[in-house]
Design a protein around this motif. Structure first.
Motif, mmCIF file in Angstrom:
data_model
loop_
_atom_site.group_PDB
_atom_site.id
_atom_site.type_symbol
_atom_site.label_atom_id
_atom_site.label_comp_id
_atom_site.label_asym_id
_atom_site.label_seq_id
_atom_site.Cartn_x
_atom_site.Cartn_y
_atom_site.Cartn_z
ATOM 1 N N GLY A 109 -41.616 13.857 94.373
ATOM 2 C CA GLY A 109 -40.317 13.456 95.304
ATOM 3 C C GLY A 109 -40.854 14.294 96.495
ATOM 4 O O GLY A 109 -41.751 14.754 96.720
ATOM 5 N N SER B 56 -43.660 13.488 87.671
ATOM 6 C CA SER B 56 -43.068 12.841 88.768
ATOM 7 C C SER B 56 -42.857 13.483 89.981
ATOM 8 O O SER B 56 -43.051 14.937 90.039
ATOM 9 C CB SER B 56 -41.592 12.728 88.182
ATOM 10 N N ARG C 13 -35.199 14.128 96.824
ATOM 11 C CA ARG C 13 -34.980 13.024 96.166
ATOM 12 C C ARG C 13 -36.188 12.942 95.244
ATOM 13 O O ARG C 13 -37.402 13.230 95.508
ATOM 14 C CB ARG C 13 -35.445 12.017 97.433
ATOM 15 N N LEU C 14 -36.141 12.701 94.109
ATOM 16 C CA LEU C 14 -37.061 12.565 92.958
ATOM 17 C C LEU C 14 -37.242 11.045 92.840
ATOM 18 O O LEU C 14 -36.618 10.191 92.750
ATOM 19 C CB LEU C 14 -36.273 12.977 91.659
ATOM 20 N N ASP C 15 -38.709 10.656 92.862
ATOM 21 C CA ASP C 15 -39.038 9.348 92.790
ATOM 22 C C ASP C 15 -39.444 8.838 91.405
ATOM 23 O O ASP C 15 -40.486 8.068 91.255
ATOM 24 C CB ASP C 15 -40.263 9.237 93.939
#
Length: 144
Positions: free
Chosen positions: A50, A48, A39-41
């Motif tokens: 995740g 960035s 999951r990349l936030d």
């Protein structure tokens, strides 16, 4: 810093096809057999963060440390160590791409993490890169 492994492939797919696969982190388990989910936030961009879930291991936070038209580097933040996946992509002389991946460990607990992760990464790095090539080439053919 210690190197856990290196892998290299050439591909008929353009460099952009590899960046498209890396950017679509939810699909990583399709080509990375050791990953349960990612999951990349935020955007696929330098800085960035995740979370990823390796199979049989706890969730791990990561950061995109570098991103350009030829490089993608992500760093998993382990207790007392940093696990770095450094991806380089360039145009191959005959067309397509030349892709290289190196994995390193650094930090005061790097030796401990090498005992836990090193063998598995070394054994699967080339296989996972070859699987990524197949996915990138299939996506390129579908667009053609």
């Amino acid at each position: 810093m210690m190197t856990l492994g290196n892998a290299r492939i050439t591909s008929a797919a353009a460099p952009a096809a590899f960046f498209a696969r890396w950017a679509d982190m939810a699909t990583w388990p399709e080509w990375n057999a050791d990953t349960e989910w990612v999951r990349l936030d935020g955007p696929f961009a330098t800085g960035s963060t995740g979370v990823l879930k390796p199979k049989g291991a706890p969730r791990t936070k990561f950061v995109i440390a570098a991103l350009s038209d030829s490089e993608f580097t992500d760093v998993s933040l382990l207790l007392g160590a940093r696990l770095t996946f450094h991806h380089l992509v360039g145009a191959a002389p005959a067309g397509g791409s030349d892709v290289q991946v190196s994995v390193t460990l650094a930090g005061p607990l790097a030796r401990v993490w090498n005992l836990i992760l090193g063998k598995g990464i070394k054994e699967t790095l080339q296989r996972d890169l070859e699987s990524l090539r197949a996915v990138a080439e299939a996506a390129s053919e579908a667009r053609a």
